[in-house]
Design a protein around this motif. Structure first.
Motif, mmCIF file in Angstrom:
data_model
loop_
_atom_site.group_PDB
_atom_site.id
_atom_site.type_symbol
_atom_site.label_atom_id
_atom_site.label_comp_id
_atom_site.label_asym_id
_atom_site.label_seq_id
_atom_site.Cartn_x
_atom_site.Cartn_y
_atom_site.Cartn_z
ATOM 1 N N GLU A 116 -115.576 -16.153 85.569
ATOM 2 C CA GLU A 116 -116.698 -15.627 84.794
ATOM 3 C C GLU A 116 -117.714 -14.998 85.734
ATOM 4 O OE1 GLU A 116 -118.388 -18.315 82.019
ATOM 5 O OE2 GLU A 116 -116.459 -19.155 81.419
ATOM 6 N N THR A 117 -118.502 -14.080 85.180
ATOM 7 C CA THR A 117 -119.478 -13.364 85.983
ATOM 8 C C THR A 117 -120.742 -13.144 85.179
ATOM 9 O OG1 THR A 117 -119.870 -11.348 87.271
ATOM 10 C CG2 THR A 117 -118.595 -11.117 85.252
ATOM 11 N N ARG A 156 -115.540 -8.587 80.788
ATOM 12 C CA ARG A 156 -115.913 -9.993 80.960
ATOM 13 C C ARG A 156 -115.223 -10.889 79.938
ATOM 14 N NH1 ARG A 156 -122.296 -10.398 80.986
ATOM 15 N NH2 ARG A 156 -121.742 -12.596 81.356
ATOM 16 N N TRP A 195 -119.970 -14.476 90.721
ATOM 17 C CA TRP A 195 -118.754 -14.918 90.037
ATOM 18 C C TRP A 195 -118.641 -16.434 90.140
ATOM 19 C CZ3 TRP A 195 -115.268 -11.947 87.281
ATOM 20 C CH2 TRP A 195 -115.434 -10.565 87.372
#
Length: 670
Positions: A116-117, A156, A195
Motif C-alpha cells: 500500500e502507498t 493503488r 510504501w
C-alpha cells in the motif's frame, strides 16, 4: 405476458404473492450483502486508524524494544487489512466467501498481499522541472500531470484480474518514461515515495523513483499470486491458468531481485524475493499435480497412472521442503508470516504421504507389470536409506508381496497425514482454515479405510519399511517474466518531444523563429532522420547559413506548427510547399553536457541494453564503482551486466534515434 383477472377482483397491476415473496427474498439478500460490506468497511477504517497510530509511534521512538513491539503490531494490522480487503473484493465480485465453486475440495494457496502507498503530489516538482530545464510553461501541462496522478490513484486499488495487471503495468511503464525523461544521476524529483511493507506492514520511504518502480513491480507479482489462488483448480483449464499465474509471479520476483538493490523494506530484500520465488514455483508445481486426471475418475487397475501420480506428488513435496528450509532460516524467518511457514510444512508432509498412498493403490489394486514395464515401474522407488545395495527387484510381482509392500506404503501415508494434521493444529491461524484440515482429514480417512481392507487377523509378518518415492514431473514450471509491454501506452509527456533529445540528460538552446527563404540553389541545407528531423549539413554562404542555421540543429517548428514528432518526409513536404515566400523555422541546438556522472552518484537510473547507465554510455564512461557505503542506501537499479542473460529486465524506453541516420533518409539538398 397477459395478466389474468383474479377471482377476488384485485387489480391487474398488483403482483402475485409468489412474485412478492421473490422480491422480498431478493431485497433481504441484498440487504445482508450491504450490511456485510458496511461492516467490513468499518473494520477496515478501524485497522487503518490503528496503523496510523502505530506508524507515528514507530517513527517517533528510538527505543529498539518499542520499535520491535510496534513492528509486530503493524504486522498483525497488515495481515488483518489484507484479509478484509480480499473478503470485500469477493463480495464486490459476487462471490460468497463461504461457498465454493465446485464440489472438489482443493488445498488452499498462499496469495501475496499488495503493498500500500500514500497519495503523492506530482504537480510542483514536474512543473518546476518543465519550466526550468525544458523552457516551457509548466502550467500548460496540467492535463498531463492530472492524468499521471489519476493513473497512480487507480493503481493503488487494482481489480484482482487481468484488467488490474494492465493498470499496474501501464503505471510502471509511465514511471520508466519519467525516469528516462526527467531524471539524471545528479538529479531526482525531490519527492518522498511512501510504501508499506507487504509482509510486516512497516512503513518505508525514499526519494528514489526506483523505489516507486520496484514497489509497483512487486505488486504486479503479488497480483499474479492472487489471480492464481482464485482459480478453480478442480478442472484442468483452471489448474493451467493457476500454473501460468504463479509462473508469472515467480518471474516478476526474480526480475525484481536481479535488477533492484538496496531495498528499504523487508519484502523487497534479496532473501525475501528468493523465498517468494521458490514459494510460487512450488505452488505452480502443485497446480501441475492438480491438473492431472483426478484419482476418483481413474481406474484403480491403472498401475502406471497411479505411479506417475505418486512421482508428481513426491515432486511437489520436495519443492515445499526446499521452501520450508528457506523460510525457517534467518533473516526470512524474522518477517515471513508464521502461518505461511506452517502451511508450507503441512503441504510438504501432506504431499509426501499422498505419494505413498498412490503407490499403495498401484500395488494393491493395479495389475502386475509385464516384463517390459517392470524397469519403468521400479524407477518410481528409491532404496531405503539403510540399504547399501539393492536386494533384487524393488517392485514385487507376487500378489501377497505386493499386498505387504502396499500396506507398508499405506502405513507411511497414514503417519504423514497424521503429522500434517498435528502441524495444522499447532498454528492458531491454520486452525481457522477448515478447508485445509478437511482436505488432509479426507485423505487420511481414505488411507485408513484402505489399510483396514488390507489388514488381516492372521497377518503376523512385520511390515517392511517402505522405500521413498523418486520425485519426477512431466511438466517442470519455469519462472516467466511479466508481460510489461501489454500495458505500454504513449508517454504522457510526449508533447515535450522525443526522448532522444528532450530529456533531463541533455541541454539545448531554442533558436527562432528564423525566416528561411529559397535561393537559386534552394534553401542550402540537407535533412536526415525522424522525430525530430536533423539538419545534417548546411552549405556555406547559402540562405540557411545566412539565417543562422547550423549543422546538428533539430527542427522543432515549421510555420508555427510543432514538428518534434514529424517524420522526415513530412518536414520536407512542408518546406517544399512554402514556395518563394520561404518558411519560418524554430530549431534547438544541443549543448555539450556541463558535467559527467561522478563516482559519488548513487541515484537510480535506467539500465541500457548492456547494463551501463544510458547517460554514462553516451559519454563513453564505464560504470563507476561506489567508493563509499551509505548508512541507508537508496533502492537503485542493479549495475550488474545483464548481457547475454535470457529473461533479463526489459525496460520500456522510447527508441533512441541516432544522430545521423542512414543515407537512405537523405533526399538531397533543399
Amino acid at each position: 405476458m397477459i395478466l389474468e383477472e383474479r377471482p377476488d377482483g384485485a387489480g391487474a397491476g398488483e403482483e402475485s404473492p409468489r412474485l412478492q415473496g421473490c422480491d422480498s427474498l431478493m431485497q433481504m439478500q441484498c440487504g445482508q450483502l450491504q450490511s456485510r460490506r458496511a461492516r467490513i468497511h468499518q473494520q477496515i477504517d478501524k485497522e487503518l486508524q490503528m496503523r496510523t497510530g502505530a506508524e507515528n509511534l514507530y517513527r517517533a521512538t528510538s527505543n529498539n524494544r518499542v520499535r520491535e513491539t510496534v513492528a509486530l503490531e503493524l504486522s498483525y494490522v497488515n495481515s488483518n487489512l489484507q484479509l478484509l480487503k480480499e473478503e470485500l473484493e469477493e463480495l464486490s465480485g459476487g462471490v460468497d466467501p463461504g461457498q465454493h465453486g465446485s464440489e472438489a475440495v482443493t488445498v488452499p494457496m498462499i496469495p501475496l498481499g499488495l503493498k500500500e502507498t500514500k497519495e503523492l503530489d506530482w504537480s510542483t516538482p514536474l512543473k518546476e522541472l518543465i519550466s526550468v530545464h525544458f523552457g516551457e510553461d509548466g502550467a500548460s501541462y496540467e492535463a498531463e500531470i492530472r492524468e499521471l496522478e489519476a493513473l497512480r490513484q487507480a493503481m493503488r486499488t487494482p481489480s484482482r484480474n487481468e484488467a488490474g495487471l494492465e493498470l499496474l503495468t501501464a503505471y510502471y511503464n509511465q514511471l520508466c518514461f519519467l525516469d528516462a525523461r526527467f531524471l539524471t544521476p545528479a538529479r531526482s524529483l525531490g519527492l518522498f515515495f511512501h510504501w508499506y511493507d507487504s509482509l510486516t506492514g512497516v512503513p518505508a520511504q525514499q526519494r528514489a523513483l526506483a523505489f516507486e518502480k520496484g514497489s509497483v513491480l512487486f505488486n504486479i507479482g503479488a497480483l499474479h499470486t492472487q489471480i492464481g489462488a482464485r482459480q478453480n483448480r478442480s478442472c484442468a483449464e483452471g489448474a493451467h491458468r493457476a500454473v501460468e499465474a504463479f509462473q508469472r509471479a515467480a518471474g516478476t520476483f526474480s526480475l525484481l531481485r536481479e535488477n533492484f538493490s538496496h531495498a528499504p523494506s523487508p519484502d523487497m530484500s534479496p532473501a525475501s524475493l528468493c523465498a517468494l520465488e521458490q514459494l510460487m514455483m512450488a505452488q505452480a508445481q502443485e497446480c501441475v499435480f492438480e491438473g492431472l486426471s483426478p484419482p476418483a475418475s481413474m481406474a484403480p487397475q491403472d498401475c502406471l497412472a497411479q505411479l506417475r501420480l505418486a512421482q508428481e506428488a513426491a515432486q511437489v513435496a520436495a519443492e515445499y521442503r526446499l521452501v520450508h528450509q528457506t523460510m525457517a532460516q534467518p533473516p526470512v524467518h524474522d518477517y515471513m508470516p508464521v502461518s505461511w511457514t506452517a502451511l508450507v510444512h503441512v503441504k510438504a508432509e501432506y504431499f509426501r504421504s499422498l505419494a505413498h498412498y498412490h503407490v499403495a493403490m498401484a500395488l494393491c489394486d493395479g495389475s502386475p507389470a509385464t516384463e517390459g514395464e517392470l524397469p519403468t515401474h521400479e524407477q518410481v522407488f528409491l532404496q531405503p536409506p539403510t540399504s547399501c545395495k539393492p536386494q533384487g527387484p524393488v517392485l514385487p510381482q507376487e500378489r501377497e508381496e505386493r499386498r505387504q509392500l502396499g500396506k507398508a506404503h499405506l502405513k507411511r501415508a497414514i503417519l504423514g497425514q497424521e503429522e500434517a494434521l498435528r502441524l495444522h493444529a499447532l498454528c492458531r491461524v491454520l486452525r481457522e482454515v477448515d478447508l485445509l484440515r478437511a482436505v488432509v482429514a479426507q485423505t487420511l480417512q481414505r488411507s485408513l479405510a484402505k489399510y483396514a481392507e488390507l489388514d488381516r487377523e492372521d497377518d503376523f509378518c512385520e511390515t517392511a519399511e517402505a522405500p521413498d518415492i523418486q520425485p519426477k514431473t512431466h511438466q517442470k514450471p519455469e519462472a516467466r517474466t511479466p508481460r510489461l509491454s501489454q500495458g505500454k501506452g504513449p508517454d504522457i509527456f510526449h508533447r515535450l518531444g522525443p526522448l532522444s533529445v528532450f530529456s533531463a540528460k541533455n541541454r539545448w538552446r531554442l533558436v527562432g523563429p528564423i525566416h528561411l527563404t529559397r535561393g537559386e540553389g534552394g534553401f542550402g541545407l540537407t535533412l536526415r532522420g525522424d522525430s525530430p528531423v536533423l539538419i545534417a549539413a548546411v552549405i556555406p554562404g547559402s540562405q540557411a547559413a545566412a539565417a543562422g542555421l547550423k549543422e546538428g540543429d533539430y527542427i522543432v517548428s515549421v510555420n508555427g506548427q510543432p514538428c518534434r514528432w514529424w517524420r522526415h518526409a513530412e518536414v520536407v513536404a512542408e518546406l517544399k510547399a512554402a514556395g518563394e515566400a520561404g518558411a519560418s523555422l524554430q530549431v534547438v541546438s544541443v549543448l555539450p553536457s556541463s558535467r559527467l556522472p561522478t563516482l559519488g552518484d548513487r541515484r537510480p537510473a535506467l539500465l541500457g541494453p548492456r547494463g551501463l547507465l544510458s547517460s554514462q554510455r553516451e559519454h563513453g564512461c564505464k560504470t563507476p564503482a561506489s567508493t563509499w557505503a551509505s548508512p541507508r542506501p537508496l533502492l537503485s537499479w542493479s549495475r550488474k551486466a545483464q548481457q547475454g542473460k535470457p529473461g533479463g529486465c526489459s525496460q520500456p524506453r522510447a527508441p533512441v534515434k541516432p544522430a545521423l541516420p542512414s543515407s537512405s533518409k537523405c533526399p538531397g539538398w533543399l
